[in-house]
Write an enzyme that holds these catalytic residues in place. Structure first.
Site, short mmCIF file in Angstrom:
data_model
loop_
_atom_site.label_atom_id
_atom_site.label_comp_id
_atom_site.label_asym_id
_atom_site.label_seq_id
_atom_site.Cartn_x
_atom_site.Cartn_y
_atom_site.Cartn_z
N TYR A 51 0.84 -1.19 0.00
CA TYR A 51 0.00 0.00 0.00
C TYR A 51 0.88 1.25 0.00
O TYR A 51 2.10 1.16 -0.14
CB TYR A 51 -0.97 -0.04 1.17
CG TYR A 51 -1.93 -1.22 1.10
CD1 TYR A 51 -2.72 -1.41 -0.03
CD2 TYR A 51 -2.04 -2.15 2.13
CE1 TYR A 51 -3.59 -2.48 -0.14
CE2 TYR A 51 -2.91 -3.23 2.04
CZ TYR A 51 -3.68 -3.40 0.90
OH TYR A 51 -4.53 -4.47 0.80
N ARG A 77 2.73 -1.75 11.07
CA ARG A 77 2.80 -3.02 10.35
C ARG A 77 3.78 -2.88 9.19
O ARG A 77 3.68 -1.96 8.38
CB ARG A 77 1.43 -3.45 9.82
CG ARG A 77 1.52 -4.71 8.95
CD ARG A 77 0.19 -5.38 8.69
NE ARG A 77 -0.22 -6.18 9.82
CZ ARG A 77 -1.00 -7.28 9.72
NH1 ARG A 77 -1.40 -7.70 8.53
NH2 ARG A 77 -1.36 -7.95 10.79
N ARG A 93 -7.37 -15.85 9.93
CA ARG A 93 -8.36 -16.81 9.42
C ARG A 93 -8.97 -17.70 10.50
O ARG A 93 -10.18 -17.95 10.48
CB ARG A 93 -7.75 -17.64 8.30
CG ARG A 93 -7.49 -16.82 7.03
CD ARG A 93 -6.77 -17.66 5.97
NE ARG A 93 -6.56 -16.90 4.74
CZ ARG A 93 -5.53 -16.08 4.53
NH1 ARG A 93 -4.62 -15.93 5.47
NH2 ARG A 93 -5.41 -15.43 3.39
#
Length: 774
Positions: free
Chosen positions: A583, A631, A725
């Protein structure tokens, strides 16, 4: 068949005796360069499990080997003036010479021809052979004749080691760590016969060079080691049996992986076995195990396909397919253990307390986990859990069970998390106009009620053009802030969890479809202009972004600041800056996506300039008592991209700027990446940054059980574990995992307490059923 084994080590000898035992009509010869009953090296180590298959395939050999074994269960670590011991590990040691002598005698008894003192230069010396087993070691001349076929990958590792022996006997597998003025040395020590122990000394290349060990002869090196390890030797001398090696006899380990293991040379089939095909570091003692397992699998395949020359191609194909998987598993564990010893000085020895250092060493291969340690030595592990709990501020009596590491509190700045489990930010693509809706309240509220200490919403975008998709969350207006206030109030009023927000900007990966409509695919209509560090599209057919100007940077920084102020006003507990996954901020950090030649490109400091400016601007408005994390993509998994070493540089820069933690992810920066997946595959990045940079970390990636999280946190590889997940699949993952490991005092939401007892009873019944014979 006519079979020739080139190399009389464990692989060649055991393959020969098994094949002769199974089919006596075979004509089998083992050709060895050394003299009969002569060998070099000291003892070798197996685990107890290694013997199971050997007993099945040749009980006579197994019985004789077991009679010569020295067995022990304990591991003892000498470190910083302490001696710590744990039991239940089950090792056996045997002298290498004794082992080979047993195999040689068994071969002779079965009718295998043994040829000694013959140097084989080529497999073509045996034109009558149907099968040639190349078991001639790491420097295999047979493998080296066909590099284009076998395609060996040889990597020389950085540490130096010297393989010695001593007459002092040790009743445990002993590790001794000693610090010198130039660095750390470690000794790996184990008894292998009635009067001798192996004594391997290892250190870094830097310490080796600084002490001038390369200029010493073997007596000089021995004298150095005797002085350094005088306490553990207690007056016993060290010995060498490597007089054939010139100089000081300090070696570097070489890791070998071959792309193929078999070949037809025009006359004979050639197959690699043992160290000619693969190597495993002595840190977990698996080289000899792999050699025996190779021989057993080859014999198994001949039994399945038939002992005839016509079956050889099918046998070798099946042999390689089966063995490649197991060898990769062992090599991965050996690599983890090897790398632990390579970095032990700069990463663990100076910073970890003896108790945690011991735990870290025991779990270095990542094959031994927290609950596995409980099975091996419950007393030791529960003592360690009490030590860890006390450090986390939990009262810990001498006998009472304490929460395991993942359920201990964690304090940073003015915030205390009730436990170490984090629900990772996961894109839901379900927002309308960037607002938190009922879906998000139910989704995130359920996971907060499921026991996690910190719950993150998905990456929240700081402006309309910062979105990945039209369905992404945002925080650029007051209506969106009201949704955040609603979420925060719900979580705070109904759970002990804290709420985190991850602020980010999609950059070149923006204006794409919802994931289930085509992940990363550009919008067919309604797209917005994209910006990035450099004008590089993410996909070949993606819209190319515009390279950011300083005016763009000022505007984006202001957007981040405004979003942070809104998040603070909404009562959010934790802010994370998203500088990963390709990003916008990540695009500045990676040399793959940052091709700038101005003050924002080139060096690490230049590439981090804009992300650091954004971070500092947010930190200035974010409440001082609330934490901020960053992050990072700690590995781009692509040639020319960032590596873990680069990530450590960036982590240090963010630490200096005031970051409280680094959230250690990887990848998604470059579409042509080739990540290496596996259990806990990103945890080593967290380990490196936490223990080399000296900043708390969050580990993320393929962490799916409480056992994983407890192992990571207990070893000091991370301070928090982010679960993605598994927490999607099970909103109550944290509560359920606690129940699975037998914790009954973990509170559930009062509305669900009636289900708690039934859930735990069902687990108990399932465990009883699994243990009962069918």
């Amino acid at each position: 068949m006519r079979i020739v084994c080139i190399g009389g080590g464990p692989a060649g000898l055991y393959a020969a005796l098994l094949m002769k035992k199974l089919h006596p009509q075979h004509s089998i010869t083992v050709v060895e360069r050394n003299r009969p009953y002569d060998t070099f090296g000291w003892g070798v180590v197996f685990s107890d499990a290694t013997m199971v298959a050997m007993r099945q395939w040749d009980p006579d050999t197994a019985a004789e080997i077991e009679d010569a074994f020295n067995h022990w269960d304990d591991i003892e670590v000498w470190f910083k003036g302490t001696r710590q011991r744990t039991t239940g590990h089950g090792f056996v040691g045997i002298g290498r010479k004794k082992l080979l002598n047993i195999l040689q005698r068994r071969c002779e008894a079965l009718g295998v021809e043994l040829v000694f003192e013959r140097e084989v230069e080529s497999d073509l010396e045996f034109p009558d052979a149907d099968l040639i087993i190349a078991s001639d070691g790491l420097n295999s001349k047979i493998r080296n004749r066909y590099p284009e076929v076998f395609r060996p990958d040889l990597l020389v590792r950085p540490n130096r080691y010297i393989w010695l022996g001593t007459r002092k006997l040790y009743d445990a597998f002993t590790f001794d760590f000693r610090k010198t003025e130039h660095g750390w040395f470690q000794a790996h020590i184990y008894k292998f016969d009635a009067d001798t122990s192996t004594f391997i000394v290892e250190t870094t290349e830097e310490a080796y060079a600084a002490h001038g060990l390369g200029a010493l002869d073997q007596p000089g090196s021995i004298a150095f080691c005797e002085k350094l390890f005088a306490e553990v030797l207690d007056g016993a001398p060290l010995m060498t049996n490597a007089r054939h090696l010139r100089g000081s006899a300090w070696l570097n380990f070489t890791r070998l992986i071959c792309e193929r293991w078999s070949h037809h040379n025009g006359r004979s089939h050639v197959v690699l076995m043992g160290d000619a095909a693969h190597t495993a570091h002595f840190a977990i003692g698996s080289g000899t195990k792999l050699a025996f397992d190779d021989a057993i699998e080859l014999a198994r395949q001949f039994e399945a396909h038939g002992h005839e020359a016509a079956t050889i191609p099918a046998v070798l194909a099946a042999y390689e397919e089966v063995r490649r998987v197991d060898v990769a598993r062992i090599q991965n564990a050996a690599r983890n253990a090897m790398e632990w010893f390579e970095v032990v000085g700069r990463r663990y020895a100076d910073s970890l307390e003896p108790e945690q250092f011991m735990y870290s060493m025991l779990t270095r291969s990542q094959r031994i986990s927290h609950e596995n340690l409980r099975l091996r030595d419950r007393t030791w592990l529960e003592g360690y859990e009490r030590w860890f709990a006390r450090r986390a501020g939990v009262p810990a009596g001498s006998n009472a069970r304490v929460p395991p590491p993942m359920l201990t509190p964690f304090r940073v700045r003015g915030l205390t998390l009730s436990n170490r489990i984090v629900v990772s930010p996961m894109a839901m693509y379900s927002a309308k106009d960037g607002e938190i809706g009922d879906f998000h309240l139910v989704h995130l509220g359920a996971r907060a009620m499921g026991g996690a200490g910190l719950v993150f919403a998905e990456m929240t975008c700081v402006s309309p053009d910062a979105r990945i998709t039209p369905g992404c969350l945002g925080l650029w207006n007051d209506a969106q802030a009201a949704g955040w206030r609603r979420l925060v109030d719900f979580v705070h009023h109904n759970t002990d969890a804290k709420v985190g927000i991850q602020l980010g900007h999609a950059g070149r990966k923006g204006a794409t479809r919802l994931a289930w409509e085509g992940i990363d695919e550009p919008l067919a209509e309604g797209a917005w202009p994209l910006i990035s560090a450099s004008p590089l599209p993410y996909l070949p057919h993606s819209v190319a972004p515009r390279a950011m100007t300083e005016a763009d940077m000022a505007r984006v920084t202001a957007d981040f600041v405004a979003a942070a102020e809104r998040a603070a006003a909404a009562g959010v507990d934790w802010l994370e800056l998203h500088a990963a996954h390709g990003y916008l901020l990540s695009s500045f950090l990676s040399p793959l996506t940052n091709r700038r030649n101005d003050a924002y490109g080139g060096s690490h400091q230049n590439r981090a300039r804009f992300p650091l400016a954004v971070f500092r601007a947010i930190r200035a408005v974010w409440p001082a008592e609330r934490p901020m994390s960053v992050r990072l993509s700690c590995h781009d998994w692509a040639e020319g991209g960032n590596t873990p070493d680069d990530a450590a540089v960036f982590a240090a820069l963010f630490k200096e700027a005031g970051a409280d933690l680094i959230d250690c992810s990887s990848g998604q920066v470059w579409k042509e990446e080739k990540p290496v997946y596996g259990r806990l595959f990103q945890t080593p990045f967290s380990d490196k940054i936490r223990n080399e940079v000296g900043i708390p970390t969050i580990a993320v990636g393929a962490i799916s059980e409480a056992d994983h999280a407890n192992s990571i946190i207990a070893a000091g590889r991370a301070d928090l574990c982010a679960i993605a997940r598994p927490h999607l699949a099970d909103p109550h993952w944290t509560l359920h995992e606690a129940a699975k490991i037998g914790l009954r005092d973990v509170p559930w939401p009062k509305q669900y307490r009636s289900a708690k007892g039934q859930y735990e009873a069902n687990l108990e019944r399932a465990a009883v059923a699994a243990a009962s014979p069918t």
